[in-house]
Design a protein around this motif. Structure first.
Motif, PDB file in Angstrom:
ATOM      1  N   UNK A 169       0.841  -1.194   0.000  1.00  0.00           N
ATOM      2  CA  UNK A 169       0.000   0.000   0.000  1.00  0.00           C
ATOM      3  C   UNK A 169       0.876   1.244   0.000  1.00  0.00           C
ATOM      4  N   UNK A 170       0.555   2.165  -0.904  1.00  0.00           N
ATOM      5  CA  UNK A 170       1.299   3.430  -0.953  1.00  0.00           C
ATOM      6  C   UNK A 170       0.295   4.570  -0.820  1.00  0.00           C
ATOM      7  N   UNK A 171       0.635   5.555  -0.015  1.00  0.00           N
ATOM      8  CA  UNK A 171      -0.257   6.688   0.231  1.00  0.00           C
ATOM      9  C   UNK A 171      -0.092   7.757  -0.820  1.00  0.00           C
ATOM     10  N   UNK A 172      -1.209   8.354  -1.241  1.00  0.00           N
ATOM     11  CA  UNK A 172      -1.127   9.421  -2.245  1.00  0.00           C
ATOM     12  C   UNK A 172      -0.825  10.766  -1.592  1.00  0.00           C
ATOM     13  N   UNK A 173      -0.908  10.863  -0.280  1.00  0.00           N
ATOM     14  CA  UNK A 173      -0.606  12.124   0.404  1.00  0.00           C
ATOM     15  C   UNK A 173       0.891  12.398   0.277  1.00  0.00           C
TER      16      UNK A 173
END
Lengths: 341, 341
Positions: free
Chosen positions: B248-252
């Motif tokens: 999982x990678x955060x777009x923030x």
């Protein structure tokens, strides 16, 4: 020869990815994003693995909710190195600009719509205005041929630049139906759900019949129209005394109507009431109802105010409904909220 | 003279907006966005109305969740005409770039931390490494003076470029504590919640004491450290046989660790297992657990894997925990996930 790039989902859809693979290889993209509609979300893992194997690119699945081609991750993911997008199941909206190269892969249904259309036949008065959504678009010629074989003349409206193909209808755009309104005596919607044909029914005095290829169910939207209007009148009624409004604007590129926000804010203030503007990407009661406004006006996807109405504690209005609340539109001129392209 | 730009929230915070108002007026910004932490979210409506009255600019409240200065709406809202941001309650991370002019308004607590610190005194062994978060930063000099008056020498670590002020600690960065580890015999965290002092305790053999100014409660993190490790070991244990992983990678912007994504993916594949990458803005079990992976690795905010662990059905690991699963890190070298700046 067998197409090596076919992908069959668990839920009656067949995706041909050969052109998408060509698009990635030709573009020599190193990192791409894959965006899927909610119904195909769980295919993301396997699709990404296949696309990586076929193209050599890293494929990042956008796991945020996605409800249409109005909702493109596009350049939001550029900081991750994403150079291009593969978007599954929705069709390009010509009026919504994309910043990154975007390839739209159709997700046609493998279900034959003709049995449902045959069941709808007794309810249709020709000529008929035919409408569908992308998943049944490849079957539209067969539907036309079938109807014409039964002596029913068919009209397909082209609609405006939010639509991709003639006869398409969206939850926020019924211009293809409106275009042929004068030529037809009834409308036939081929697809699932009542939202799309309801929108057509709200803008027309002609009968609207919905034929669902998945269930075989045929519905006359007249009943839904009346029930829908009663529900919306109740919401408008609850908002009549609201002094403070939250105007909601969507951050998704094809839902961001700032003109409507400005117009709505001015209108509220001109009537001696007050408003603040709230920007949201994904709408949820826990993010909306907490704010100290008496009522909300949603300028983003009209389905938020209409489909999800019961999930919100406070009245959630569309812009035309706000006009009724503020006394600048007559109740009998109730209108569905549309996004024009 | 009375400061006309003071705003007192319903929850023990006082905001001085005079510099933010100056920032908007000087910049002659026509449209700005206002971003608030979750605890002050419901003040957005009134704050936006005041800022509009004080500056003449249109102020759009960002109603999406916001958990830190890692999470800047920034240029996401540019298509709405937003030219600048007022960000409340968090402090600028020097290592996280902003594209739009951004003004950070502190939200200092009006609560006196000294009674809680006094209660912590018997548990402290000097010299003490002192840490806090932005809401108590203005009180830090008083805390130092108090401790020194009791004969306790105090050290404040500067930490790396993810931190704004000396002695600051974040849920993802404990470098200010690590910097003074060699000089002190215990740590004192002034603030609420156990996550921040727990992170310090995980990286140190020295006692870590937490003093909560709001409740007066004083906690020795030794108990929490052991309980925490047992919980995380259980999660690692459940993931040991996982063959398929979702990374999982955060777009923030301040949570987007693509290097970590690439490293993690290679590591998984080098061990004969497989992975796909998922990008998310706001993390929720309904958006994660649905994907057909046996376990997930979260490269975004470490609180997602740790604070929210029980909300997810599938094992949710941090990158150092994944290393234990894959046998490239020993269990006894368990490490908190940190974002370095």
């Amino acid at each position: 020869m067998e197409n090596a790039f076919l992908y069959r989902t668990g839920s009656q859809y067949e995706l041909d990815l050969s052109k998408a693979v060509h698009f990635v290889r030709e573009g020599a993209f190193k990192t791409i994003a894959l965006q899927l509609p909610e119904g195909l979300k769980t295919d993301g893992y396997n699709l990404a693995r296949k696309i990586e194997a076929w193209t050599g690119a890293t494929c990042i699945v956008s796991a945020d909710p996605c409800f249409g081609a109005c909702d493109l991750v596009d350049s939001d993911l550029s900081p991750m190195g994403v150079e291009a997008i593969i978007h599954i199941g929705h069709t390009r909206m010509p009026s919504v600009p994309t910043k990154l190269p975007t390839f739209f892969v159709p997700a046609p249904s493998t279900v034959d719509p003709l049995p449902a259309v045959e069941r709808a036949l007794p309810l249709l008065k020709g000529p008929v205005g035919l409408m569908t959504n992308p998943q049944h678009a490849p079957a539209i010629d067969a539907v036309i041929a079938f109807l014409e074989s039964k002596g029913v003349k068919v009209y397909l409206g082209r609609g405006d630049r939010r639509l991709t193909f003639a006869g398409q209808v969206l939850g926020c755009n019924f211009t293809s139906a409106q275009e042929v309104e004068g030529e037809v005596n009834s409308f036939l919607f081929v697809g699932s759900g009542v939202f799309h044909p309801l929108g057509v029914a709200m803008g027309s005095k002609k009968p609207v019949i919905a034929a669902n290829p998945f269930t075989g169910e045929v519905l006359d939207m007249a009943d839904y129209r009346d029930r829908f209007l009663r529900q919306r009148y109740a919401t408008i009624g609850r908002a009549l005394d609201a002094r403070t409004f939250g105007i909601l604007v969507g951050t998704k590129i094809g839902q961001m109507r700032m003109d409507e926000v400005r117009r709505t804010k001015k209108l509220i203030e001109s009537k001696g009431r007050e408003a603040a503007v709230f920007a949201l990407s994904n709408f949820d009661p826990s993010l909306v109802d907490i704010h100290p406004a008496d009522a909300f006006v949603c300028t983003a996807c009209p389905r938020i105010a209409i489909d999800d109405a019961l999930r919100y504690k406070k009245p959630m209005l569309t812009p035309p409904e706000l006009e009724i609340v503020l006394g600048v539109r007559a109740w009998e001129n109730y209108e569905f909220d549309q996004f024009y392209g």
